[in-house]
Enzyme design. Structure first.
Site, PDB file in Angstrom:
ATOM      1  N   ASP A 333       0.870  -1.187   0.000  1.00 58.60           N
ATOM      2  CA  ASP A 333       0.000   0.000   0.000  1.00 58.60           C
ATOM      3  C   ASP A 333       0.904   1.232   0.000  1.00 58.60           C
ATOM      4  O   ASP A 333       2.141   1.104  -0.041  1.00 58.60           O
ATOM      5  CB  ASP A 333      -0.968  -0.017   1.194  1.00 58.60           C
ATOM      6  CG  ASP A 333      -2.289   0.694   0.886  1.00 58.60           C
ATOM      7  OD1 ASP A 333      -2.270   1.939   0.740  1.00 58.60           O
ATOM      8  OD2 ASP A 333      -3.328   0.027   0.775  1.00 58.60           O
ATOM      9  N   HIS A 381     -12.417  -1.101  -9.011  1.00 55.49           N
ATOM     10  CA  HIS A 381     -13.618  -0.270  -9.188  1.00 55.49           C
ATOM     11  C   HIS A 381     -13.323   1.216  -8.896  1.00 55.49           C
ATOM     12  O   HIS A 381     -14.153   2.062  -9.160  1.00 55.49           O
ATOM     13  CB  HIS A 381     -14.801  -0.812  -8.370  1.00 55.49           C
ATOM     14  CG  HIS A 381     -14.852  -0.357  -6.941  1.00 55.49           C
ATOM     15  ND1 HIS A 381     -16.028  -0.167  -6.260  1.00 55.49           N
ATOM     16  CD2 HIS A 381     -13.865  -0.054  -6.068  1.00 55.49           C
ATOM     17  CE1 HIS A 381     -15.753   0.229  -5.029  1.00 55.49           C
ATOM     18  NE2 HIS A 381     -14.457   0.304  -4.888  1.00 55.49           N
TER      19      HIS A 381
END
Ligand code: SAM
Length: 528
Positions: A333, A381
């Site tokens: 991340d 998404h």
């Protein structure tokens, strides 16, 4: 314009209707809703703070099961009356068809009352069936739910002193909320909690979700048409409704705006916890192999590696590592997110010892080579096609033949194929992604196209969905050895040949999205 006193407003009679039938109809139509969402007026017991404790003999609420059955029976009975009248009089039945009548014909008072009962009983039954948290999550409203304790009531004027709203406007907002079962007014001017307002007061993540909707998503949504008219391709991260709402068009993506405002970023983080912790999104679905989750036992048996790209604090990995005791995990991340992860990531040393946290920008080349799985949960998404394709392409230099790429996201079915509630949630989410990020939810065909656009070396395996889960598991395997370039010498030649037949290719995607890719480069430079 002079203000009228709130007390006079509170004491006003309900909407005036001239004929006797109308009066009866009005009272009767609202009876179902009012009996459940509010209780009979009782004098509250006040204390010195102005906060009121409900009287101990407040009428007992019916358990929701019997209320639900009563509502269902009322709906059936009144619907039968309405339908019989429509049939007997040869009137067209209501439907969703494009040519269905837009309005009901003028109905006699009794049948009109049946219609009203259906509308309100259905609404109330719906609220009960969803439950407070779900109703709130998807029917977001802005409230001051935290301003008084759940077990107590408060006068409207006391509540007003705790907000910046004037009493008239506060009452207007509260009374609209009451129509959704949020707060109630047991006696005029006295506000009490309902189950829904109590959840809002007590669940800070849900509260953040409501506030994120009210202050970030709604303004962005209100500017979607402007954004689409100006940039119909809707691929750029700096040209979404969000940028038009907040004056950052062509300046910065939403995440950069939030990065400059820690409170807003925290609120979004909490909102995401509320959303993804909700029913249908639990990680247990991914783990439950019998229920349709993913079976990692083959990879576990050989002590394989699982890379969680954009994996936040690695909570998915902790759960997986508890179940699969040999696999290794790499959680990637942003540096900030990795730094803020809990340490140790898990009390169980056997679990923690197999999870590595790694700062990595997923718009750069994948640094963890030869892993068995590259996993993207709630990532694709967030991005329009050019970005999503870039994320997949960035994996390619690291991939060994047979490596699996697993996307865990919504996967849209054809309209009408989903259960209606799940379809509503997913399609709303699709448009929220559009408003905030020019991003989207995808169908199976669109996921297939993503992989194809990234490389013909990806073999699309398909989509599975655990029973009861809203998220799907979308999988492709890296098999460059299977690519048949035919007479073409290289993948680029093959792309060109495919283009001639009208198929989507990586080259097509790149050519049509220059702006988005330029933006990516800009972000790369900013990151450096
Ligand atoms: C919607 S969250 C999904 C988190 C996690 N996968 C989950 O299932 O909840 C998106 C994650 O992507 C991370 N992210 C955003 N931009 C990134 C980047 N350029 N590189 C790596 N991670 C990024 C965010 O920090 C965040 O943790």
């Amino acid at each position: 314009m002079g203000k009228f006193k709130i007390s006079s407003w509170l004491n006003r009679s309900p909407s005036p209707m001239s004929d006797e039938d109308g009066k009866k109809q009005n009272r009767s139509s609202f009876s179902g809703l009012s009996s459940s969402l509010t209780s009979k007026p009782k004098e509250p017991q006040s204390n010195t703070t102005g906060i009121h404790t409900p009287p101990s003999d407040e009428p007992e609420r019916q358990p929701s099961t019997s209320r639900m059955i009563a509502l269902a029976q009322k709906i059936a009975k009144e619907t039968e009356k309405l339908e019989t009248y429509m049939k007997d009089n040869n009137l067209p039945m209501p439907s969703f068809d494009v040519d269905a009548p837009a309005d009901f014909p003028k109905l006699p008072a009794e049948i009109s009352r049946s219609r009203q009962e259906i509308i309100f009983a259905t609404r109330e039954l719906g609220l009960l069936a969803h439950g407070p948290r779900e109703s709130l999550r998807w029917g977001v409203w802005e409230f001051s739910a935290k301003l008084f304790p759940p077990a107590e009531t408060i006068t409207l004027s006391e509540l007003q002193s705790k907000t910046s709203l004037d009493p008239i406007n506060l009452a207007r907002i509260l009374r609209l909320a009451m129509t959704k079962g949020i707060f109630r007014e047991p006696v005029p001017g006295i506000i009490a909690h309902t189950a829904a307002s109590r959840v809002l007061a007590e669940d800070s993540d849900l509260h953040a979700w409501v506030a994120f909707n009210g202050e970030d998503i709604f303004p962005a949504a209100a500017h979607v048409l402007e954004a689409l008219k100006t940039h119909p391709e809707a691929t750029s991260l700096t040209r979404a409704g969000f940028q038009f709402a907040f004056g950052t068009v062509d300046k910065e993506p939403m995440f950069v705006t939030f990065g400059k405002d820690p409170a807003r970023a925290r609120r979004m983080g909490k909102a995401m916890v509320s959303l993804t912790g909700g029913e249908g999104y639990e990680i247990s679905y991914l783990l439950d192999v019998e229920g349709g989750g993913y079976d990692f036992s083959e990879i576990d048996a050989k002590g394989g590696t699982f890379v969680d790209v954009g994996g936040s604090h690695g909570f998915v990995d902790v759960d997986l590592a508890k179940k699969y005791r040999n696999m290794k995990f790499v959680v990637q991340d942003t540096a900030k997110t990795v730094e803020s992860a809990p340490k140790p990531i898990c009390e169980d040393e056997q679990v923690a010892g197999r999870i590595e946290l790694m700062p990595h920008d997923f718009f750069q080349e994948q640094p963890t080579k030869d892993a068995d799985v590259y996993f993207f949960r709630w990532i694709m998404h967030n991005y329009s096609t050019p970005y999503a394709v870039k994320l997949l392409k960035n994996l390619i230099p690291a991939l060994k033949p047979g490596a699996r790429v697993i996307i865990n996201d919504h996967c849209l079915l054809e309209p009408g194929q989903e259960n209606p509630w799940d379809e509503t949630v997913m399609r709303r989410m699709d448009l929220v992604m559009l408003a905030l990020l020019n991003a989207q939810e995808r169908t199976e065909a669109e996921f297939r196209d993503l992989f194809k656009a990234a490389s013909d070396g990806f073999v699309f395996k398909g989509v599975t969905r655990p029973k009861g889960c809203r998220m799907s598991i979308i999988e492709a395997v890296w098999r460059p050895d299977l690519v048949d370039y035919g007479a073409s010498a290289t993948p680029a030649d093959a792309d060109a040949a495919a283009g001639a037949t009208g198929a989507t290719t990586a080259a097509d995607v790149e050519a049509s999205t220059t702006n988005a890719l330029e933006e990516l480069e800009l972000e790369d430079q900013e990151a450096k």
